[in-house]
Design a protein around this motif. Sequence first.
Motif, PDB file in Angstrom:
ATOM      1  N   TYR A  34       0.831  -1.194   0.000  1.00  0.00           N
ATOM      2  CA  TYR A  34       0.000   0.000   0.000  1.00  0.00           C
ATOM      3  C   TYR A  34       0.869   1.249   0.000  1.00  0.00           C
ATOM      4  N   TYR A  36       0.166   5.250   1.165  1.00  0.00           N
ATOM      5  CA  TYR A  36      -0.730   6.214   1.774  1.00  0.00           C
ATOM      6  C   TYR A  36      -0.067   7.586   1.751  1.00  0.00           C
ATOM      7  N   GLN A  38      -0.363  11.352   3.888  1.00  0.00           N
ATOM      8  CA  GLN A  38      -0.915  11.998   5.072  1.00  0.00           C
ATOM      9  C   GLN A  38      -0.570  13.476   5.035  1.00  0.00           C
ATOM     10  N   GLY A  41      -1.772  17.068  10.077  1.00  0.00           N
ATOM     11  CA  GLY A  41      -2.948  17.074  10.928  1.00  0.00           C
ATOM     12  C   GLY A  41      -4.124  16.291  10.390  1.00  0.00           C
ATOM     13  N   ARG A  42      -3.863  15.462   9.396  1.00  0.00           N
ATOM     14  CA  ARG A  42      -4.962  14.718   8.774  1.00  0.00           C
ATOM     15  C   ARG A  42      -4.729  13.219   8.908  1.00  0.00           C
ATOM     16  N   GLY A  43      -5.724  12.464   8.497  1.00  0.00           N
ATOM     17  CA  GLY A  43      -5.608  11.017   8.513  1.00  0.00           C
ATOM     18  C   GLY A  43      -4.873  10.485   7.306  1.00  0.00           C
ATOM     19  N   LEU A  44      -4.866   9.200   7.194  1.00  0.00           N
ATOM     20  CA  LEU A  44      -4.155   8.526   6.112  1.00  0.00           C
ATOM     21  C   LEU A  44      -5.078   8.365   4.910  1.00  0.00           C
ATOM     22  N   LEU A  46      -5.497   6.542   1.393  1.00  0.00           N
ATOM     23  CA  LEU A  46      -4.978   5.453   0.577  1.00  0.00           C
ATOM     24  C   LEU A  46      -4.834   5.921  -0.865  1.00  0.00           C
ATOM     25  N   GLU A  59      -6.780   4.453  -5.841  1.00  0.00           N
ATOM     26  CA  GLU A  59      -7.937   4.856  -5.071  1.00  0.00           C
ATOM     27  C   GLU A  59      -8.441   6.249  -5.440  1.00  0.00           C
ATOM     28  N   PHE A  88       3.286  13.570   3.740  1.00  0.00           N
ATOM     29  CA  PHE A  88       4.021  12.469   4.361  1.00  0.00           C
ATOM     30  C   PHE A  88       3.529  11.184   3.701  1.00  0.00           C
ATOM     31  N   LEU A  90       3.548   7.146   3.176  1.00  0.00           N
ATOM     32  CA  LEU A  90       3.792   5.932   3.946  1.00  0.00           C
ATOM     33  C   LEU A  90       3.526   4.703   3.086  1.00  0.00           C
ATOM     34  N   PHE A 103       3.595  -0.568   8.783  1.00  0.00           N
ATOM     35  CA  PHE A 103       3.978   0.631   8.058  1.00  0.00           C
ATOM     36  C   PHE A 103       5.482   0.842   8.048  1.00  0.00           C
TER      37      PHE A 103
ATOM     38  N   GLY B  43       5.845   6.462  11.071  1.00  0.00           N
ATOM     39  CA  GLY B  43       4.728   5.688  10.583  1.00  0.00           C
ATOM     40  C   GLY B  43       3.902   5.122  11.735  1.00  0.00           C
ATOM     41  N   PRO B  44       2.630   4.810  11.505  1.00  0.00           N
ATOM     42  CA  PRO B  44       1.795   4.214  12.551  1.00  0.00           C
ATOM     43  C   PRO B  44       2.351   2.866  13.000  1.00  0.00           C
ATOM     44  N   PHE B  89      -5.047   5.922  15.748  1.00  0.00           N
ATOM     45  CA  PHE B  89      -5.990   5.559  14.691  1.00  0.00           C
ATOM     46  C   PHE B  89      -6.625   4.220  14.999  1.00  0.00           C
ATOM     47  N   MET B  96      -9.239  -0.606   3.789  1.00  0.00           N
ATOM     48  CA  MET B  96      -7.866  -0.129   3.769  1.00  0.00           C
ATOM     49  C   MET B  96      -7.767   1.344   4.113  1.00  0.00           C
ATOM     50  N   PHE B  98      -8.403   4.718   6.680  1.00  0.00           N
ATOM     51  CA  PHE B  98      -8.324   5.064   8.089  1.00  0.00           C
ATOM     52  C   PHE B  98      -9.099   6.346   8.353  1.00  0.00           C
ATOM     53  N   GLY B  99      -9.511   6.507   9.596  1.00  0.00           N
ATOM     54  CA  GLY B  99     -10.112   7.768  10.005  1.00  0.00           C
ATOM     55  C   GLY B  99      -9.035   8.802  10.244  1.00  0.00           C
ATOM     56  N   ALA B 100      -9.450   9.995  10.632  1.00  0.00           N
ATOM     57  CA  ALA B 100      -8.505  11.095  10.827  1.00  0.00           C
ATOM     58  C   ALA B 100      -7.616  10.867  12.029  1.00  0.00           C
ATOM     59  N   GLY B 101      -8.056  10.101  13.004  1.00  0.00           N
ATOM     60  CA  GLY B 101      -7.262   9.874  14.195  1.00  0.00           C
ATOM     61  C   GLY B 101      -7.592  10.843  15.305  1.00  0.00           C
ATOM     62  N   ARG B 103      -5.642  13.035  18.341  1.00  0.00           N
ATOM     63  CA  ARG B 103      -4.336  13.446  18.855  1.00  0.00           C
ATOM     64  C   ARG B 103      -4.411  13.496  20.367  1.00  0.00           C
TER      65      ARG B 103
END
Lengths: 112, 108
Positions: A34, A36, A38, A41-44, A46, A59, A88, A90, A103, B43-44, B89, B96, B98-101, B103
Motif C-alpha cells: 500500500y 498512503y 498523510q 494534521g490529517r488522517g491517512l 490510501l 484509489e 508524508f 507511507l 507501516f 509511521g503508525p 488511529f 484499507m 483510516f479515520g482522521a485519528g 491526537r
Amino acid sequence: SQTIHQWPATLVQPVGSPLSLECTVEGTSNPNLYWYRQAAGRGLQLLFYSVGIGQISSEVPQNLSASRPQDRQFILSSKKLLLSDSGFYLCAWSVLGTGGRTFGSGTRLTVV
Amino acid sequence: GESVGLHLPTLSVQEGDNSIINCAYSNSASDYFIWYKQESGKGPQFIIDIRSNMDKRQGQRVTVLLNKTVKHLSLQIAATQPGDSAVYFCAETNDMRFGAGTRLTVKP
C-alpha cells in the motif's frame, strides 16, 4: 522476521520535477502493498494498493502512479510534481487474510 | 465506501490519568479491528487488536473495548505517560482506509 524499508526519509523537490519513492519488504512473500499519503494534521489517505506483481489499484485520481516490478518492491512515482503533492508518504504491507498493516517509517516530501 | 471514523480529533489529559479514545465504524460485517499509534514524523505502529467475537482485550496498560451493537470501539490507556502523546488511529481491517485519528496530548 519481516521488515519494511522506505526511503528517503525526507525529500525536497521543485515543482515540475519527477519523483520516485521506493519501498521494499523483507521476510515475507506475496504481501499486499500500500501507498498512503498523510497531510499535516490529517488522517491517512490510501493512494494505491497492490495484491501482486504488476497489479495496481488506484484509489484516487491524482498526479501520481505506482508500480510493482518485483514481489516485494513497490514504487511511487510522478512525472511532474505539483505543490499539492507535498505530504508524508507511507508504505505499508499486509498478508492476505490478516488485514493488519505494517507501516514503513515514511517519507516527508516537500514540493517547492 | 464505508470507512472508519473518530469521535474526537484531540484529547488532552494529565500525566497519570487514564485516557479513553473512541472510534465509530460503519461496516457491520467488520470482524477485526486494530489500534495504531503514530508519533510525530513516524509511521503508525500496531498497539492492540480485537476480533469481533470478543468485547474486550487487554494489553500492557491498554485495553480495547468493542461494542458491536452500536459499532463502537474504544482504546483505554491506563496511567497515561508523556510518551503516550501521539495520534491514535483505529482501523477496520477489511477496509484499507483510516479515520482522521485522535491526537492525544499528555500534560505533565
